[in-house]
Design a protein around this motif. Structure first.
Motif, short mmCIF file in Angstrom:
data_model
loop_
_atom_site.label_atom_id
_atom_site.label_comp_id
_atom_site.label_asym_id
_atom_site.label_seq_id
_atom_site.Cartn_x
_atom_site.Cartn_y
_atom_site.Cartn_z
N GLU A 299 0.84 -1.19 0.00
CA GLU A 299 0.00 0.00 0.00
C GLU A 299 0.88 1.24 0.00
N GLY A 300 0.40 2.29 -0.66
CA GLY A 300 1.18 3.51 -0.67
C GLY A 300 0.50 4.62 -1.44
N THR A 301 1.28 5.61 -1.85
CA THR A 301 0.78 6.80 -2.51
C THR A 301 1.64 7.11 -3.72
N THR A 302 0.97 7.47 -4.82
CA THR A 302 1.69 7.96 -6.00
C THR A 302 1.81 9.48 -5.88
N LEU A 303 3.04 9.98 -6.05
CA LEU A 303 3.32 11.40 -5.86
C LEU A 303 3.89 12.00 -7.14
N ASP A 304 3.42 13.21 -7.47
CA ASP A 304 3.91 13.94 -8.63
C ASP A 304 5.28 14.53 -8.31
N ALA A 305 6.30 14.17 -9.09
CA ALA A 305 7.66 14.62 -8.81
C ALA A 305 7.84 16.12 -9.05
N GLU A 306 6.93 16.76 -9.80
CA GLU A 306 7.05 18.19 -10.04
C GLU A 306 6.42 19.01 -8.92
N THR A 307 5.30 18.52 -8.39
CA THR A 307 4.57 19.29 -7.38
C THR A 307 4.70 18.72 -5.98
N SER A 308 5.26 17.51 -5.86
CA SER A 308 5.38 16.80 -4.57
C SER A 308 4.03 16.61 -3.89
N ARG A 372 4.64 -10.01 5.75
CA ARG A 372 4.11 -8.78 6.35
C ARG A 372 3.71 -7.79 5.25
N ASN A 373 2.53 -7.14 5.41
CA ASN A 373 2.11 -6.11 4.47
C ASN A 373 3.07 -4.93 4.50
N LEU A 374 3.30 -4.34 3.36
CA LEU A 374 4.10 -3.12 3.27
C LEU A 374 3.16 -1.94 3.12
N VAL A 375 3.21 -1.00 4.04
CA VAL A 375 2.31 0.16 4.03
C VAL A 375 3.14 1.43 3.99
N GLY A 376 2.49 2.52 3.54
CA GLY A 376 3.16 3.81 3.52
C GLY A 376 4.25 3.94 2.49
N GLN A 377 4.20 3.12 1.43
CA GLN A 377 5.23 3.19 0.39
C GLN A 377 4.99 4.39 -0.52
N THR A 378 6.04 4.93 -1.11
CA THR A 378 5.91 6.08 -2.00
C THR A 378 6.40 5.72 -3.38
N VAL A 379 5.65 6.15 -4.39
CA VAL A 379 6.02 5.95 -5.78
C VAL A 379 5.98 7.31 -6.47
N TRP A 380 7.13 7.79 -6.92
CA TRP A 380 7.22 9.09 -7.57
C TRP A 380 7.04 8.93 -9.07
N VAL A 381 6.21 9.79 -9.66
CA VAL A 381 5.90 9.73 -11.08
C VAL A 381 5.94 11.14 -11.68
#
Length: 555
Positions: A299-308, A372-381
């Motif tokens: 589980e995690g969040t996709t983040l915009d690398a330009e706007t963070s 174990r589940n992985l949570v709080g992961q970040t994916v920059w796009v």
């Protein structure tokens, strides 16, 4: 016997098993021979419809067994719907196995079983006082760690029990090969014995004692009862010990020798088992739990690398699983099984590509243990640029139209076209050459496209004309001869958009393999300035020529 029938038997000694139908039943018939094609009378032939690469006796019980007659012939009833393993052996010959698939059985194909020379291993099991030990389990006999894997795969496992005189024997082994086997009996320590094929004076001494260990198998969502009959593997001291859980998912092992061992459940892929590390006598009499993974979620969040900031609509893929982040950038994907750092791919069709985190930004990408589940992961796009393409003359062709983008760096991108205008997603700062073609009659001119940094939308127009074509010959000069000679399909003709400062073609458009006479043809090309390159497969030598094509030109 006639000469014709004699010759027929000689031929069939290497193609010796056939499948026939008698009164609706499937019958396996054949002849067992030696490597010199001589029939072997009295050879044993077994049919196994249940077998496994795991060495466990009940997985190798024959469904039917027979012996060959004085001409080496046999027949057995078989099933056409179940994979079948044939095992054949005879005194002085190696046990040989051959797998038959249901497809082969149904078609009645023939197979060959010619037996090679085999050797025995025999000996006696005694206690510490030198008295014979009867009823001891001996086996399975398997290839030792020194045996080559290709040879080990040909081995047929065997088990036996010592007689009242403590003696045991294995036959049909591959000559001069190293083997090993276990000797077990309640109240005694397990012994691992190393032997050489042909050794018939083996003496094994069993010592009273050994260490015990028990436990159960379970997963996060499944109780031990679910794992009734589960196989487990102990590995250590140079051997594997396979044991089976009872109907409650519990297991008990006695007679373990001193030393270090690993313990895991043998589960089908992609499931995995935790591997326990045991040391005897330290862990003697313990009750342990062997956990089998139910998979984990990332589980995690996709983040915009330009706007963070979080960005939604991003398609992610891990192996064969796909998901799309929601409006808040949140995603959840699973179940996953692999350990280590999961490899996350961004599907560019969604309009995004993977990006490096901005300077100073936090990034969380943990390693997975498979449980174990992985949570709080970040994916920059980052967002991909959109190229809007208006195609004029789309009505000219009744064939399917494809749009091609030959980037300056990277592989040719193709995308089907059904309507105009259409849209093509490209990486920012992309530079390349664009054209559309039906691959037969119509093509647009080659158009250079350059996207400026941070440009999200651009528009171009392609106009369909009659496609151009090019034909020619490529000849190579032999190193050993001064005369020119064609080398046929070893020659390639390639088309690029331009040539760089080093003389290399840039913007790959296509290639064809030359015919035997060195001729080549590109039947459908865009018009415009291009580069024709001739090269030989496996050679760094290239010859190039500038090429300018007009719409509809046949050069």
């Amino acid at each position: 016997m006639s000469l014709v029938s004699q010759r027929r038997i000689l031929v069939l000694s290497l193609v010796i098993v056939s499948v026939g139908q008698i009164f609706g039943a499937s019958i396996l018939t054949g002849v067992v021979t030696d490597t010199n094609r001589r029939p072997i009378p009295g050879a044993k032939v077994q049919i196994l419809s249940q077998f496994s690469e795991l060495f466990f006796p009940e997985f190798w019980k024959p469904g039917e067994e027979t012996a060959t007659d004085d001409q080496g012939r046999f027949s057995l009833g078989i099933s056409e719907t179940t994979p079948t393993l044939i095992i054949a052996w005879a005194n002085g010959y190696r046990r040989t196995k051959f797998a038959l698939s249901p497809a082969v059985l149904a078609k009645g194909h023939t197979v060959g079983l010619a037996l090679e020379h085999g050797e025995r291993v025999a000996g006696i099991v005694e206690d510490e006082a030198g008295q014979p030990v009867s009823g001891a389990e001996v086996g399975p006999i398997v290839g030792s760690i020194d045996m080559e894997p290709a040879i080990a795969r040909r081995h047929v496992p065997q088990w036996t029990v010592t007689g009242s005189d403590g003696r045991f024997e294995f036959d049909g082994l591959m000559p001069k090969q190293p083997y090993q086997f276990l000797v077990r009996k309640p109240g005694y320590e397990i012994q691992n014995v190393m032997v050489q094929a042909g050794q018939t004076d083996v003496r094994v001494q069993l010592r009273k004692g050994g260490h015990s260990i028990g436990g159960m198998v379970r997963s996060r969502s499944q109780d031990p009862q679910t794992f009734a009959g589960q196989l487990l593997r102990f590995n250590g001291n140079g051997f594997d010990l396979i044991v089976k859980a009872d109907e409650h998912g519990h297991f008990q092992v006695d007679g373990m020798p001193a030393g270090n061992f690993s313990l895991e459940a043998i589960v089908p892929s992609p499931r995995i088992s935790r591997v326990l590390t045991l040391e005897f006598p330290r862990d003697a009499a313990r009750n342990v739990t062997v956990e089998v993974s139910d998979g984990y979620f990332l589980e995690g969040t996709t983040l915009d690398a330009e706007t963070s900031t979080p960005v939604g609509g991003v398609s992610l893929r891990i192996e064969d699983l796909r998901t799309t982040s929601d409006a808040h950038g949140y995603f959840r994907i699973g179940p996953l099984w692999q350990t280590g750092k999961p490899w996350i791919e961004i599907e560019e069709e969604s309009g995004f590509a993977v990006a490096a985190p901005p300077p100073g930004a936090l990034s969380r990408n943990e390693d997975a243990d498979g449980f174990r589940n992985l949570v709080g992961q970040t994916v920059w796009v980052r967002r991909l640029a959109r190229l809007h393409v208006n195609i004029q003359g789309l009505e000219f062709t009744t064939r399917s139209l494809t749009m091609y983008f030959a980037p300056k760096d990277g592989k040719l991108i193709s995308q089907g076209v059904t309507t105009s205008p259409t849209r093509l997603r490209l990486r920012e700062t992309s530079e390349g050459w664009l054209y559309a073609s039906d691959g037969f009659e119509w093509s647009s001119p080659l158009l250079k496209v350059s996207l400026a940094p941070n440009s999200k939308d651009s528009a171009v127009t392609l106009t369909l004309h009659n496609a151009a074509s090019v034909r020619g010959f490529i000849r190579s000069k032999s190193v050993s001869e001064s005369a020119e000679s064609t080398t046929g399909p070893r020659l390639l003709a390639r088309i690029f958009a331009v040539q760089d400062e080093n003389g290399n073609g840039v913007g790959w458009i296509g290639e064809v393999e030359c015919k035997q006479d060195g001729s080549f043809r590109f039947p459908c090309l865009p018009s415009g300035e291009m580069l024709l390159e001739a090269t030989k497969v496996g050679s760094a030598i290239r010859k190039t020529s500038a090429l300018v094509l007009r719409p509809g030109e046949n050069r």
